[in-house]
Design a protein around this motif. Structure first.
Motif, PDB file in Angstrom:
ATOM      1  N   ASP A  92     -10.447   3.349  -5.888  1.00 43.38           N
ATOM      2  CA  ASP A  92     -10.903   2.056  -5.365  1.00 43.38           C
ATOM      3  C   ASP A  92     -10.593   0.944  -6.364  1.00 43.38           C
ATOM      4  OD1 ASP A  92     -11.946   3.028  -2.958  1.00 43.38           O
ATOM      5  OD2 ASP A  92     -13.808   3.633  -3.933  1.00 43.38           O
ATOM      6  N   SER A  93      -9.335   0.734  -6.661  1.00 40.02           N
ATOM      7  CA  SER A  93      -8.952  -0.319  -7.603  1.00 40.02           C
ATOM      8  C   SER A  93      -9.054  -1.684  -6.929  1.00 40.02           C
ATOM      9  CB  SER A  93      -7.518  -0.086  -8.096  1.00 40.02           C
ATOM     10  OG  SER A  93      -6.618  -0.069  -7.017  1.00 40.02           O
ATOM     11  N   LEU A  94      -8.969  -2.727  -7.765  1.00 45.01           N
ATOM     12  CA  LEU A  94      -9.093  -4.088  -7.242  1.00 45.01           C
ATOM     13  C   LEU A  94      -7.963  -4.417  -6.275  1.00 45.01           C
ATOM     14  CD1 LEU A  94     -10.685  -6.728  -7.345  1.00 45.01           C
ATOM     15  CD2 LEU A  94      -9.238  -7.455  -9.260  1.00 45.01           C
ATOM     16  N   ASP A  95      -6.727  -4.006  -6.617  1.00 45.00           N
ATOM     17  CA  ASP A  95      -5.624  -4.299  -5.708  1.00 45.00           C
ATOM     18  C   ASP A  95      -5.690  -3.455  -4.449  1.00 45.00           C
ATOM     19  OD1 ASP A  95      -5.089  -2.032  -7.203  1.00 45.00           O
ATOM     20  OD2 ASP A  95      -2.921  -2.360  -7.262  1.00 45.00           O
ATOM     21  N   CYS A  96      -6.315  -2.280  -4.531  1.00 47.86           N
ATOM     22  CA  CYS A  96      -6.546  -1.467  -3.325  1.00 47.86           C
ATOM     23  C   CYS A  96      -7.463  -2.205  -2.362  1.00 47.86           C
ATOM     24  CB  CYS A  96      -7.146  -0.122  -3.715  1.00 47.86           C
ATOM     25  SG  CYS A  96      -7.821   0.842  -2.334  1.00 47.86           S
ATOM     26  N   TRP A 136      -1.892   3.261   2.309  1.00 47.44           N
ATOM     27  CA  TRP A 136      -2.622   2.017   2.081  1.00 47.44           C
ATOM     28  C   TRP A 136      -4.129   2.255   2.149  1.00 47.44           C
ATOM     29  CZ3 TRP A 136       0.827   2.262   6.416  1.00 47.44           C
ATOM     30  CH2 TRP A 136       0.219   2.502   7.643  1.00 47.44           C
ATOM     31  N   CYS A 137      -4.894   1.277   1.717  1.00 46.20           N
ATOM     32  CA  CYS A 137      -6.351   1.377   1.702  1.00 46.20           C
ATOM     33  C   CYS A 137      -6.938   0.809   2.998  1.00 46.20           C
ATOM     34  CB  CYS A 137      -6.928   0.632   0.500  1.00 46.20           C
ATOM     35  SG  CYS A 137      -6.553   1.430  -1.084  1.00 46.20           S
ATOM     36  N   GLY A 154       0.809  -1.215   0.000  1.00 45.58           N
ATOM     37  CA  GLY A 154       0.000   0.000   0.000  1.00 45.58           C
ATOM     38  C   GLY A 154       0.838   1.259   0.000  1.00 45.58           C
ATOM     39  N   VAL A 155       1.902   1.288   0.816  1.00 46.40           N
ATOM     40  CA  VAL A 155       2.776   2.465   0.872  1.00 46.40           C
ATOM     41  C   VAL A 155       3.506   2.652  -0.454  1.00 46.40           C
ATOM     42  CG1 VAL A 155       4.790   3.471   2.026  1.00 46.40           C
ATOM     43  CG2 VAL A 155       3.054   2.293   3.367  1.00 46.40           C
ATOM     44  N   TRP A 156       3.905   1.551  -1.073  1.00 44.91           N
ATOM     45  CA  TRP A 156       4.603   1.630  -2.351  1.00 44.91           C
ATOM     46  C   TRP A 156       3.688   2.162  -3.457  1.00 44.91           C
ATOM     47  CZ3 TRP A 156       3.909  -1.966  -6.635  1.00 44.91           C
ATOM     48  CH2 TRP A 156       4.790  -1.722  -7.696  1.00 44.91           C
ATOM     49  N   ARG A 157       2.420   1.711  -3.437  1.00 43.50           N
ATOM     50  CA  ARG A 157       1.481   2.108  -4.492  1.00 43.50           C
ATOM     51  C   ARG A 157       0.878   3.490  -4.235  1.00 43.50           C
ATOM     52  NH1 ARG A 157      -0.848   1.783  -8.029  1.00 43.50           N
ATOM     53  NH2 ARG A 157      -2.566   0.343  -8.280  1.00 43.50           N
ATOM     54  N   VAL A 158       0.600   3.841  -2.973  1.00 43.33           N
ATOM     55  CA  VAL A 158      -0.110   5.074  -2.601  1.00 43.33           C
ATOM     56  C   VAL A 158      -1.361   5.219  -3.477  1.00 43.33           C
ATOM     57  CG1 VAL A 158       0.046   7.553  -2.176  1.00 43.33           C
ATOM     58  CG2 VAL A 158       2.075   6.151  -1.950  1.00 43.33           C
ATOM     59  N   PHE A 159      -2.370   4.446  -3.141  1.00 45.25           N
ATOM     60  CA  PHE A 159      -3.579   4.351  -3.965  1.00 45.25           C
ATOM     61  C   PHE A 159      -4.307   5.689  -4.079  1.00 45.25           C
ATOM     62  CE2 PHE A 159      -2.951   0.038  -2.276  1.00 45.25           C
ATOM     63  CZ  PHE A 159      -2.949  -0.677  -3.457  1.00 45.25           C
ATOM     64  N   ARG A 160      -4.935   5.883  -5.233  1.00 41.49           N
ATOM     65  CA  ARG A 160      -5.745   7.084  -5.493  1.00 41.49           C
ATOM     66  C   ARG A 160      -7.204   6.745  -5.787  1.00 41.49           C
ATOM     67  NH1 ARG A 160      -2.023   9.961  -3.320  1.00 41.49           N
ATOM     68  NH2 ARG A 160      -0.202  10.535  -4.548  1.00 41.49           N
ATOM     69  N   LEU A 178     -19.847  -5.669   1.832  1.00 43.45           N
ATOM     70  CA  LEU A 178     -20.669  -4.459   1.914  1.00 43.45           C
ATOM     71  C   LEU A 178     -19.995  -3.249   1.279  1.00 43.45           C
ATOM     72  CD1 LEU A 178     -22.018  -4.890   5.570  1.00 43.45           C
ATOM     73  CD2 LEU A 178     -23.265  -5.263   3.433  1.00 43.45           C
ATOM     74  N   TYR A 179     -18.883  -3.486   0.579  1.00 44.63           N
ATOM     75  CA  TYR A 179     -18.151  -2.441  -0.133  1.00 44.63           C
ATOM     76  C   TYR A 179     -17.695  -1.311   0.795  1.00 44.63           C
ATOM     77  CZ  TYR A 179     -20.326  -4.856  -4.033  1.00 44.63           C
ATOM     78  OH  TYR A 179     -20.751  -5.818  -4.914  1.00 44.63           O
ATOM     79  N   LYS A 180     -17.188  -1.686   1.935  1.00 42.29           N
ATOM     80  CA  LYS A 180     -16.677  -0.694   2.890  1.00 42.29           C
ATOM     81  C   LYS A 180     -15.159  -0.522   2.801  1.00 42.29           C
ATOM     82  CE  LYS A 180     -20.808  -0.184   4.532  1.00 42.29           C
ATOM     83  NZ  LYS A 180     -21.581   1.050   4.231  1.00 42.29           N
ATOM     84  N   ILE A 181     -14.459  -1.491   2.209  1.00 42.18           N
ATOM     85  CA  ILE A 181     -13.006  -1.416   2.084  1.00 42.18           C
ATOM     86  C   ILE A 181     -12.646  -0.758   0.759  1.00 42.18           C
ATOM     87  CG2 ILE A 181     -10.851  -2.727   1.972  1.00 42.18           C
ATOM     88  CD1 ILE A 181     -12.103  -2.818   4.699  1.00 42.18           C
ATOM     89  N   GLY A 182     -11.725   0.210   0.806  1.00 36.80           N
ATOM     90  CA  GLY A 182     -11.304   0.876  -0.419  1.00 36.80           C
ATOM     91  C   GLY A 182     -10.432   2.079  -0.131  1.00 36.80           C
ATOM     92  N   TYR A 183     -10.432   3.016  -1.055  1.00 35.00           N
ATOM     93  CA  TYR A 183      -9.583   4.202  -0.972  1.00 35.00           C
ATOM     94  C   TYR A 183     -10.055   5.091   0.176  1.00 35.00           C
ATOM     95  CZ  TYR A 183      -7.759   8.808  -2.292  1.00 35.00           C
ATOM     96  OH  TYR A 183      -7.163  10.041  -2.287  1.00 35.00           O
ATOM     97  N   ASP A 184      -9.110   5.471   1.064  1.00 37.06           N
ATOM     98  CA  ASP A 184      -9.484   6.298   2.213  1.00 37.06           C
ATOM     99  C   ASP A 184      -8.733   7.626   2.278  1.00 37.06           C
ATOM    100  OD1 ASP A 184      -6.956   5.472   2.960  1.00 37.06           O
ATOM    101  OD2 ASP A 184      -7.497   5.105   5.043  1.00 37.06           O
ATOM    102  N   ALA A 185      -8.013   7.978   1.206  1.00 35.97           N
ATOM    103  CA  ALA A 185      -7.306   9.261   1.102  1.00 35.97           C
ATOM    104  C   ALA A 185      -6.277   9.452   2.201  1.00 35.97           C
ATOM    105  CB  ALA A 185      -8.308  10.426   1.107  1.00 35.97           C
TER     106      ALA A 185
END
Length: 331
Positions: free
Chosen positions: A74-78, A154-155, A66-72, A140-147
């Motif tokens: 709600d991608s699948l790997d996020c 990480w997400c 997560g730190v390496w990717r720094v998600f932006r 329930l689609y609660k996990i994802g991008y959290d800014a």
């Protein structure tokens, strides 16, 4: 520092947290390997430490990604990374409390049978509850991008989830708060019991001075397990501070120093446990040094043998040439 609710993760913060993840990965791996290699060290407290290390290993790997990717987005790997880190992080909370409970029953209650009988309950709770929470959160689609509101790249819980505070509590924070309350109480009771036992034993020390130390209790390495709650609190407090600042809607939660401390704290449990229970534990440290010395000695012996072989071949070549010249002269 940040635009709106998004917390910027700087490159320097990424480097520091990734180094922390690497150290935790190596530390957790070393704890697991030493348990596998040396059978006489497979006590129940150390086995519980191994289960904690498995959770910390998973945390280190998922956080590092997560730190390496720094998600932006709600991608699948996020979502996958957020699910793994949520499960591993929550499991780490449960195993930390489980170790404290085991030590309390074993040391304070002096009942090893009862303590050992709790291990299967620890497995059900420490693996089952985090798994159930994580599966529910993903479904329930609660996990994802959290800014990076309460993370470091990480997400975790989606920033746009209307009930995200509730899910932040369910997927980690409520268990973290309960650990803050439970661990100090158990730790104080354990230390108090040890202090009383040592005081009672002090008047008999002249009689027992020439006798070998008792093996009825766990080894000194296992006694150091009582320090796990302290390590846990010191490392996790930065995450809690950022969560409280989020509830207060304070921009201080985005401060780079606090973000960096949060990243280090959440990813350093495995490294801290390795330092305390491997590197600072004399029997294990001695065995590791001996193993490294043997490996170094074997490499040296192999190099010496190769050099001797080459020297022998070099010495035999002139002899063969002299023999050939003598044969030619005779002819």
């Amino acid at each position: 520092m940040a635009d709106g609710n998004e917390t910027v993760v700087y490159f320097s913060e990424q480097v520091v947290v990734l180094c922390s993840c690497a150290l935790s990965f190596l530390g957790s791996s070393l704890i697991i390997l030493t348990y596998i290699i040396w059978a006489d060290l497979r006590t129940t407290p150390r086995r519980l430490l191994v289960f904690l290390s498995v959770s910390d290993w998973l945390s280190a790997v998922s956080y590092a990604y997560g730190v390496w990717r720094v998600f932006r987005t709600d991608s699948l790997d996020c979502i996958a990374q957020g699910a793994v880190s949520t499960f591993a992080n929550t499991s780490s909370f449960f195993w930390t409390v489980a170790i404290a409970v085991y030590l309390y029953v074993f040391i304070v209650r002096s009942n090893q049978r009862a303590a050992d009988s709790l291990v299967w309950c620890f497995h059900i709770v420490s693996w089952g509850v985090p798994l159930a929470i994580t599966v529910a959160a993903v479904c329930l689609y609660k996990i994802g991008y959290d800014a990076s509101e309460v993370s470091v790249g990480w997400c975790w819980v989606r920033i746009h989830a209307p009930d995200r505070i509730l899910w932040m509590l369910l997927t980690g924070k409520i268990w973290e708060f309960l650990a803050y309350l439970t661990l100090p109480v158990l730790y104080i009771l354990i230390k108090r019991h040890i202090h009383i036992a040592h005081a009672a034993l002090s008047e008999y020390r002249p009689i027992l001075a020439t006798r070998p130390p008792s093996q009825s209790f766990s080894s000194m390495a296992d006694m150091k397990l009582t320090l796990i709650p302290i390590i846990f609190i010191v490392l996790r407090i930065w995450s809690t501070v950022r969560f409280i600042l989020l509830l207060a809607d304070s921009p201080a939660r985005q401060h780079p120093v606090l973000v960096t401390l949060h990243g280090i704290g959440n990813t350093s449990q495995g490294a801290a446990n390795c330092i305390m229970f491997v590197l600072l534990t004399r029997p294990l440290r001695t065995r590791l040094c001996a193993a490294l010395f043997c490996c170094s000695k074997c490499r040296t012996d192999s190099q010496d043998a190769a050099q001797r072989l080459l020297a022998g071949q070099d010495a035999s070549t002139p002899r063969e040439e002299d023999s050939s010249s003598r044969v030619g002269t005779d002819r």
